[in-house]
Design an enzyme around this catalytic site. Structure first.
Site, PDB file in Angstrom:
ATOM      1  N   ASN A   1      15.033 111.128  40.057  1.00 32.70           N
ATOM      2  CA  ASN A   1      15.584 110.611  41.309  1.00 32.70           C
ATOM      3  C   ASN A   1      14.848 109.370  41.810  1.00 32.70           C
ATOM      4  O   ASN A   1      15.459 108.492  42.426  1.00 32.70           O
ATOM      5  CB  ASN A   1      15.614 111.722  42.366  1.00 32.70           C
TER       6      ASN A   1
ATOM      7  N   ARG B   1      29.589 115.894  49.470  1.00 29.87           N
ATOM      8  CA  ARG B   1      28.698 114.740  49.355  1.00 29.87           C
ATOM      9  C   ARG B   1      29.358 113.420  49.799  1.00 29.87           C
ATOM     10  O   ARG B   1      29.541 112.499  48.996  1.00 29.87           O
ATOM     11  CB  ARG B   1      28.135 114.636  47.938  1.00 29.87           C
TER      12      ARG B   1
ATOM     13  N   ARG C   1      21.662 115.462  31.612  1.00 26.82           N
ATOM     14  CA  ARG C   1      21.678 114.383  32.608  1.00 26.82           C
ATOM     15  C   ARG C   1      20.315 114.217  33.275  1.00 26.82           C
ATOM     16  O   ARG C   1      19.971 113.126  33.709  1.00 26.82           O
ATOM     17  CB  ARG C   1      22.692 114.697  33.718  1.00 26.82           C
TER      18      ARG C   1
HETATM   19  N1  EPU Z   1      25.277 113.573  53.343  1.00 24.89           N
HETATM   20  C1  EPU Z   1      26.299 113.241  54.191  1.00 24.89           C
HETATM   21  N2  EPU Z   1      26.632 111.925  54.294  1.00 24.89           N
HETATM   22  C2  EPU Z   1      26.000 110.953  53.596  1.00 24.89           C
HETATM   23  C3  EPU Z   1      24.952 111.309  52.731  1.00 24.89           C
HETATM   24  C4  EPU Z   1      24.610 112.640  52.610  1.00 24.89           C
HETATM   25  O1  EPU Z   1      26.893 114.096  54.848  1.00 24.89           O
HETATM   26  O2  EPU Z   1      26.358 109.784  53.730  1.00 24.89           O
HETATM   27  C5  EPU Z   1      24.908 114.993  53.190  1.00 24.89           C
HETATM   28  C6  EPU Z   1      25.154 115.495  51.776  1.00 24.89           C
HETATM   29  O3  EPU Z   1      26.489 115.874  51.580  1.00 24.89           O
HETATM   30  C7  EPU Z   1      24.188 116.650  51.693  1.00 24.89           C
HETATM   31  C8  EPU Z   1      23.021 116.168  52.550  1.00 24.89           C
HETATM   32  O4  EPU Z   1      23.518 115.121  53.378  1.00 24.89           O
HETATM   33  O5  EPU Z   1      24.769 117.788  52.261  1.00 24.89           O
HETATM   34  C9  EPU Z   1      21.826 115.643  51.797  1.00 24.89           C
HETATM   35  O6  EPU Z   1      22.226 114.706  50.836  1.00 24.89           O
HETATM   36  P1  EPU Z   1      21.302 113.504  50.351  1.00 24.89           P
HETATM   37  O7  EPU Z   1      21.928 112.235  50.743  1.00 24.89           O
HETATM   38  O8  EPU Z   1      19.883 113.766  50.785  1.00 24.89           O
HETATM   39  O9  EPU Z   1      21.402 113.693  48.798  1.00 24.89           O
HETATM   40  P2  EPU Z   1      21.510 112.538  47.709  1.00 24.89           P
HETATM   41  O10 EPU Z   1      20.642 111.417  48.079  1.00 24.89           O
HETATM   42  O11 EPU Z   1      22.911 112.284  47.389  1.00 24.89           O
HETATM   43  C10 EPU Z   1      19.468 113.302  46.317  1.00 24.89           C
HETATM   44  C11 EPU Z   1      19.217 113.777  44.927  1.00 24.89           C
HETATM   45  C12 EPU Z   1      19.779 115.174  44.760  1.00 24.89           C
HETATM   46  C13 EPU Z   1      19.133 116.086  45.790  1.00 24.89           C
HETATM   47  C14 EPU Z   1      19.324 115.520  47.204  1.00 24.89           C
HETATM   48  C15 EPU Z   1      18.620 116.329  48.279  1.00 24.89           C
HETATM   49  C16 EPU Z   1      19.328 111.716  43.672  1.00 24.89           C
HETATM   50  C17 EPU Z   1      19.999 110.930  42.634  1.00 24.89           C
HETATM   51  N3  EPU Z   1      19.866 112.894  43.967  1.00 24.89           N
HETATM   52  O12 EPU Z   1      20.873 113.274  46.473  1.00 24.89           O
HETATM   53  O13 EPU Z   1      19.380 115.571  43.470  1.00 24.89           O
HETATM   54  O14 EPU Z   1      19.714 117.355  45.723  1.00 24.89           O
HETATM   55  O15 EPU Z   1      18.839 114.169  47.258  1.00 24.89           O
HETATM   56  O16 EPU Z   1      17.253 116.303  48.083  1.00 24.89           O
HETATM   57  O17 EPU Z   1      18.302 111.313  44.182  1.00 24.89           O
HETATM   58  C18 EPU Z   1      19.453 116.773  41.489  1.00 24.89           C
HETATM   59  O18 EPU Z   1      18.474 116.123  41.112  1.00 24.89           O
HETATM   60  O19 EPU Z   1      19.876 117.785  40.867  1.00 24.89           O
HETATM   61  C19 EPU Z   1      20.158 116.378  42.698  1.00 24.89           C
HETATM   62  C20 EPU Z   1      21.374 116.785  43.010  1.00 24.89           C
END
Ligand code: EPU
Length: 411
Positions: free
Chosen positions: A8, A107, A382
Site C-alpha cells: 500500500n 468503496r 495481487r
Molecule cells: N471511503 C468513502 N469515501 C471515500 C474514500 C473512502 O466512503 O472517498 C470509505 C471506504 O468505503 C471505506 C473507508 O472509507 O469504508 C476507508 O477506506 P480508505 O479510503 O481508508 O481505504 P483505501 O485507501 O481505499 C486502503 C488500502 C486497503 C485498506 C484501507 C483501510 C491501499 C491500496 N488500500 O484502501 O487495503 O483496507 O486503506 O486501511 O492502500 C488491502 O491491502 O487488502 C486493502 C484493501
C-alpha cells in the site's frame, strides 16, 4: 522469512510520482500483481517505469504525455485513481475512470472528489469517467468525514503543488501515509504532521526526483505472525517493524502468543491454544481492517468466544462462510462476527474472495487437519510476494498457487 516492501505504501508512492518532474528510483518495491498493474499504468501515461532489479523500480515521469488513465487498469485496481489529483495539479487536466466497488464494500471516491474540489479543481463525471480541470490548485482546509487512507494520500499529494497552504483535518495516520509524506518531502514537498490526524502542506512550484526506500509491509508481517501463531510455531519475521504493528502485536499477546522484537525483526512463538480476544477495527493506530480476517482464522481455534467488529468496511465478512466450511463456528450479525472457538479445523475446498480473505484461508489451511484447496489465488498474488515459497521456507506444506497442506506446525 523476510518481509517484502509495503504494497500500500509502494502503490501510493508510485501514483504520486506523476507529480515529479525528474526520474525516481524506488527501493524495496514488492513484485506483486498490483505493482505490475501500477507499472503498466505509469507506462501508459508516458512515464517509463520498470524493475531495474528484483526490488528496485525506476520511474521517469519527466515527459508525461497521456493525461487519461485507461479503464482496464483503474477497474482492476482502486489505487490507480490516485493519479487524478497529481496529474491535474501538475498539468491542469486529467481524466480517470471511477474505480467501482469490490468484494469488501462499495468503496466510493467522494472524499477524493470533494477534497480536489476544495483545492479549486473543476470536476465532473460522465459515463463513469472523472475529468478534472484547474489552472492552478489553491490551498484550502479539507475536513475528511472518515480517516480515509487513500483520500489522505491523494489529497496530500495534489496539495503539494497547490498555491499556498492546505490543511487536511481528520486525516489518516497510517505508516503508509507517513512513508508517502517522507517520499514527497524528499522530492522537495513541504508536508508537516504526517502520522497525526492533521496535515499542513505548503505548496511548492516544482517536485523533483530522487531515490527512496519503501517501508516493510506491516500487513504481510502480520499475516506471517498469524501463520506462526495458528500453527503453534516459532518463527522470526525479518524486517518487521514492530512500531507499525502495535495493535496487532497487542492482540496477539492478549491471545497468549509470545512476541519479541529486536533489530532483526519480530519473533513469534506459540505453544498453546490461543485465548479468545475481542477486536474492533478502525483507522490506524487502531486495529487494521486488513488483519481481521487473519485473526478470525486464528480465533476460530481459540479456547472461547471472540467478537470481531468491523468499522471500516460495510461488508468484509464474506470469507466467514469459507472458514465455517472448514469447521469454524462463526456467526455474523451486522458489523460483528461472533467466533466460538473449536478444537480444530479440517481441510476442504474453499474459495478466496479477496486478498486478505485468501491469506486467512491459507493460515486456516496450515492449521487444519487434512488438505485444504483454495481457489481464487489470483487475489493473493495481487498483494503477497512469493507467499507459497515463503511459507515453504518456514516448513509449511503448501504447494502451487492453490493448494495448502494441512496439519503442519511451523518450526
Ligand atoms: N471511503 C468513502 N469515501 C471515500 C474514500 C473512502 O466512503 O472517498 C470509505 C471506504 O468505503 C471505506 C473507508 O472509507 O469504508 C476507508 O477506506 P480508505 O479510503 O481508508 O481505504 P483505501 O485507501 O481505499 C486502503 C488500502 C486497503 C485498506 C484501507 C483501510 C491501499 C491500496 N488500500 O484502501 O487495503 O483496507 O486503506 O486501511 O492502500 C488491502 O491491502 O487488502 C486493502 C484493501
Amino acid at each position: 522469512m523476510t518481509v517484502s516492501g509495503s504494497k500500500n505504501a509502494a502503490l501510493a508512492i508510485m501514483a504520486a510520482s506523476v507529480l515529479a518532474e525528474e526520474p525516481i528510483i524506488l527501493h524495496n518495491v514488492p513484485r506483486i500483481g498490483d505493482i505490475h498493474t501500477m507499472v503498466e499504468l505509469l507506462n501508459d501515461l508516458g512515464a517509463p517505469t520498470q524493475f531495474r532489479n528484483r526490488t528496485t523500480v525506476c520511474i521517469d515521469p519527466s515527459h508525461i504525455l497521456e493525461l487519461e488513465a485507461p479503464y482496464e487498469l483503474v477497474r482492476k485496481m482502486r489505487a490507480s485513481f490516485n493519479v487524478l489529483g497529481p496529474l491535474v495539479a501538475r498539468f491542469g487536466y486529467a481524466r480517470v475512470p471511477v474505480p467501482g466497488g469490490c468484494d469488501i464494500g462499495a468503496r466510493p471516491v467522494n472524499f477524493h472528489i470533494d477534497g480536489l474540489r476544495r483545492l479549486g479543481a473543476n470536476l465532473y463525471s460522465e459515463h463513469g469517467l472523472y475529468t478534472a480541470v484547474a489552472r492552478n490548485l489553491i490551498g484550502s482546509t479539507i475536513y475528511l468525514d472518515f480517516q480515509s487512507a487513500g483520500a489522505t494520500q491523494h489529497l496530500m499529494t495534489a496539495a503539494c503543488r497547490a498555491q499556498g497552504v492546505t490543511i487536511i483535518e481528520n486525516c489518516a495516520a497510517e505508516p503508509e501515509v507517513v512513508n508517502l509524506a517522507e517520499f514527497l518531502n524528499s522530492l522537495g514537498a513541504r508536508i508537516e504532521g504526517a502520522g497525526t490526524t492533521t496535515l499542513h502542506i505548503t505548496g511548492v512550484d516544482r517536485i523533483g526526483g530522487g531515490e527512496f526506500e519503501v517501508i516493510p509491509d506491516r500487513l504481510e508481517a502480520g499475516t506471517f505472525a498469524v501463520a506462526g501463531a495458528i500453527t503453534r510455531g516459532d518463527i522470526l519475521i525479518e524486517n518487521a517493524v514492530e512500531e507499525h504493528m502495535r495493535p496487532v502485536v497487542n492482540k496477539l499477546e492478549e491471545a497468549g502468543i509470545e512476541l519479541t522484537s529486536d533489530a532483526h525483526g519480530l519473533r513469534v512463538r506459540s505453544a498453546d491454544q490461543p485465548r479468545p480476544v475481542d477486536i474492533r477495527t478502525n483507522p490506524h493506530p487502531a486495529f487494521p481492517t486488513d488483519m481481521q480476517q487473519l485473526f478470525a482464522a486464528l480465533l476460530s481455534i481459540a479456547s472461547g468466544t471472540s467478537v470481531i467488529t468491523e468499522n471500516v468496511y460495510e461488508s468484509r465478512f464474506r470469507y466467514v462462510n469459507e472458514l465455517n466450511r472448514m469447521g469454524a463456528d462463526i456467526r455474523v450479525s451486522a458489523r460483528s462476527a461472533v467466533i466460538t472457538g473449536v478444537p480444530r479445523l479440517t481441510g476442504c475446498p474453499v474459495a478466496a474472495t479477496d486478498l486478505r480473505a485468501g491469506a486467512a484461508l491459507v493460515c486456516a489451511g496450515l492449521a487444519a487437519e487434512g488438505m485444504t484447496e483454495i481457489v481464487g489465488v489470483e487475489h493473493m498474488e495481487r498483494g503477497y510476494e512469493n507467499l507459497t515459497e515463503k511459507l515453504q521456507g518456514l516448513g509449511a506444506a503448501i504447494t502451487g498457487g492453490s493448494n495448502t497442506g494441512g496439519g503442519h506446525r511451523l518450526p
